[in-house]
Scaffold this motif. Structure first.
Motif, mmCIF file in Angstrom:
data_model
loop_
_atom_site.group_PDB
_atom_site.id
_atom_site.type_symbol
_atom_site.label_atom_id
_atom_site.label_comp_id
_atom_site.label_asym_id
_atom_site.label_seq_id
_atom_site.Cartn_x
_atom_site.Cartn_y
_atom_site.Cartn_z
ATOM 1 N N UNK A 109 0.810 -1.222 0.000
ATOM 2 C CA UNK A 109 0.000 0.000 0.000
ATOM 3 C C UNK A 109 0.843 1.271 0.000
ATOM 4 N N UNK A 110 2.152 1.119 0.020
ATOM 5 C CA UNK A 110 3.033 2.280 -0.027
ATOM 6 C C UNK A 110 3.305 2.626 -1.491
ATOM 7 N N UNK A 111 2.694 3.715 -1.956
ATOM 8 C CA UNK A 111 2.759 4.065 -3.381
ATOM 9 C C UNK A 111 4.191 4.315 -3.847
ATOM 10 N N UNK A 112 5.012 4.930 -3.000
ATOM 11 C CA UNK A 112 6.380 5.244 -3.411
ATOM 12 C C UNK A 112 7.208 3.979 -3.595
ATOM 13 N N UNK A 113 7.053 3.016 -2.683
ATOM 14 C CA UNK A 113 7.785 1.760 -2.823
ATOM 15 C C UNK A 113 7.366 1.026 -4.101
ATOM 16 N N UNK A 114 6.063 1.013 -4.369
ATOM 17 C CA UNK A 114 5.552 0.330 -5.564
ATOM 18 C C UNK A 114 6.011 1.052 -6.823
ATOM 19 N N UNK A 115 6.007 2.384 -6.782
ATOM 20 C CA UNK A 115 6.445 3.181 -7.943
ATOM 21 C C UNK A 115 7.921 2.949 -8.233
ATOM 22 N N UNK A 116 8.727 2.848 -7.188
ATOM 23 C CA UNK A 116 10.150 2.545 -7.376
ATOM 24 C C UNK A 116 10.334 1.209 -8.096
ATOM 25 N N UNK A 117 9.516 0.219 -7.730
ATOM 26 C CA UNK A 117 9.624 -1.088 -8.380
ATOM 27 C C UNK A 117 9.279 -0.976 -9.866
ATOM 28 N N UNK B 40 -5.169 9.609 -9.078
ATOM 29 C CA UNK B 40 -5.279 10.391 -10.329
ATOM 30 C C UNK B 40 -4.700 11.796 -10.243
ATOM 31 N N UNK B 41 -4.546 12.333 -9.028
ATOM 32 C CA UNK B 41 -4.017 13.696 -8.894
ATOM 33 C C UNK B 41 -2.502 13.760 -9.008
ATOM 34 N N UNK B 42 -1.833 12.601 -8.953
ATOM 35 C CA UNK B 42 -0.360 12.594 -9.000
ATOM 36 C C UNK B 42 0.085 12.482 -10.460
ATOM 37 N N UNK B 43 0.473 13.617 -11.026
ATOM 38 C CA UNK B 43 0.823 13.662 -12.452
ATOM 39 C C UNK B 43 2.053 12.826 -12.780
ATOM 40 N N UNK B 44 2.951 12.683 -11.810
ATOM 41 C CA UNK B 44 4.189 11.942 -12.076
ATOM 42 C C UNK B 44 3.916 10.495 -12.482
ATOM 43 N N UNK B 45 2.856 9.901 -11.923
ATOM 44 C CA UNK B 45 2.548 8.520 -12.276
ATOM 45 C C UNK B 45 2.133 8.410 -13.747
ATOM 46 N N UNK B 46 1.374 9.385 -14.214
ATOM 47 C CA UNK B 46 0.980 9.388 -15.623
ATOM 48 C C UNK B 46 2.178 9.602 -16.533
ATOM 49 N N UNK B 47 3.097 10.458 -16.096
ATOM 50 C CA UNK B 47 4.286 10.722 -16.916
ATOM 51 C C UNK B 47 5.139 9.471 -17.073
ATOM 52 N N UNK C 203 2.164 1.000 -13.069
ATOM 53 C CA UNK C 203 1.897 2.438 -13.245
ATOM 54 C C UNK C 203 0.440 2.702 -13.591
ATOM 55 N N UNK C 204 -0.199 1.808 -14.314
ATOM 56 C CA UNK C 204 -1.624 1.974 -14.593
ATOM 57 C C UNK C 204 -2.436 1.895 -13.302
ATOM 58 N N UNK C 205 -2.071 0.967 -12.436
ATOM 59 C CA UNK C 205 -2.769 0.855 -11.146
ATOM 60 C C UNK C 205 -2.572 2.103 -10.301
ATOM 61 N N UNK C 206 -1.355 2.652 -10.328
ATOM 62 C CA UNK C 206 -1.088 3.862 -9.550
ATOM 63 C C UNK C 206 -1.869 5.055 -10.076
ATOM 64 N N UNK C 207 -1.961 5.206 -11.394
ATOM 65 C CA UNK C 207 -2.709 6.340 -11.960
ATOM 66 C C UNK C 207 -4.200 6.240 -11.652
ATOM 67 N N UNK C 208 -4.706 5.022 -11.575
ATOM 68 C CA UNK C 208 -6.125 4.854 -11.216
ATOM 69 C C UNK C 208 -6.359 5.163 -9.741
ATOM 70 N N UNK C 209 -5.433 4.747 -8.919
ATOM 71 C CA UNK C 209 -5.586 4.922 -7.477
ATOM 72 C C UNK C 209 -5.282 6.346 -7.039
#
Length: 319
Positions: free
Chosen positions: A251-259, A298-305, A290-296
């Motif tokens: 559930x830690x978005x930053x850890x998942x994004x790093x992966x 949506x306000x974090x533009x970096x995930x879409x980038x 990254x698709x899961x993060x953008x859905x969860x």
């Protein structure tokens, strides 16, 4: 003059409150009205806050000069922390957009000015330097990072902040094509992370994340300068850390994004080695995360980038 500003700001706040609560607007593009209200509210509150802060700071500094040093330091640090909390709230609520960006910069600059003047709550300066780097404002990020290195690193900074700063300077030097300097800073960061991780404490996972980021950055740099074997060794060490952190903290978005970032790098490395099937699998894993993060979020533009970058890398496999 201060009373006029305060009155204007108060009127603005009242107008925003009426606008937000009036039912006749709710049926007419309510999403846009809500957004306008949020931005206007932050701006109006900041005008009031600045007037109050000027008066408050005069009192605090007077008290500091008259011997109330500890209390004054506490109050100044508290104000800086409030700026950080407002930034966090705004970015989580609306993200970093063309409308929120000026407000975020204004909040950072207020806190940074106090931190630099009184050498208190310096974390906000590190935060702002990283934020500027994320916005590709390399010149301002470099100036702030160099100020920290000169005025803060040796005597006041925590080991964590030292490592974060060296990692940031490595990124900025790499962007300027100063690869030798970048490598030196990355290695300094890695050395500090390794030393601090020997001291077990509740922040161990945060430090592990820092180590993983610095290892990955160094690995990418080494591969880019034709030291592929050593670069891949660093990369795989980073991947192992990031995979473990993401698995134990799903559930830690930053850890998942790093992966996801590691899978993206893995895809690019496999492409360079002409292992196209393995590159495709790695990039598809990055895209899935990254698709899961953008859905969860949506306000974090970096995930879409980063999602867009992963799609571009996948498309390039078929060229």
């Amino acid at each position: 003059m201060g009373k006029k500003i305060f009155a204007v700001a108060t009127i603005t706040l009242c107008f925003c409150a009426v606008l937000n609560g009036t039912s006749q607007f709710s049926a007419i593009n309510s999403a846009n009205i809500q957004e306008a209200y949020i931005i206007s509210r932050h701006r109006a509150e900041k005008i009031v806050d600045r007037v109050q802060k000027d008066r408050w700071l005069d009192l605090v500094v007077t008290g500091k000069e008259e011997g109330g040093g500890q209390i004054a330091d506490y109050l100044i640090a508290k104000r800086i922390q409030e700026d950080r909390m407002q930034i966090q709230g705004l970015t989580e609520e609306k993200g970093v957009t063309n409308k929120t960006l000026p407000v975020i910069h204004e909040l950072y600059l207020d806190g940074v000015a106090l931190a630099q003047q009184y050498h208190l709550a310096m974390d906000i300066i590190y935060d702002y330097a990283y934020f500027l780097m994320s916005q590709k404002d390399n010149n301002k990020a470099m100036k702030l990072a160099q100020w920290l290195e000169k005025h803060h690193q040796n005597d006041f900074a925590t080991e964590e902040n030292k490592a974060l700063l060296y990692n940031l300077l490595g990124i900025l030097q790499r962007r300027e094509m100063r690869f030798a300097d970048a490598e030196q800073y990355y290695r300094k960061a890695i050395s500090i992370w390794n030393e601090t991780l020997l001291q077990q404490n509740p922040e161990t996972e945060i430090k592990e994340r820092g180590l993983g980021n610095s290892l990955c950055n160094l690995g990418i740099l080494l591969c880019a300068t034709n030291r592929t074997s050593e670069g891949e060794e660093m990369y795989w060490k980073a991947f192992a850390i990031r995979q473990r952190l993401a698995q134990t903290n799903p559930d830690n978005a930053l850890f998942v994004w790093d992966l996801a970032a590691s899978y993206h790098v893995m895809g690019n490395l496999n492409k360079k080695r002409k292992r196209f099937d393995e590159a495709k699998i790695a990039l598809q894993k990055a895209i899935e995360i990254e698709e899961n993060l953008t859905k969860k979020y949506p306000a974090v533009n970096e995930y879409e980038c980063t999602l867009a970058n992963s799609y571009c890398s996948l498309a390039n496999l078929y060229r």
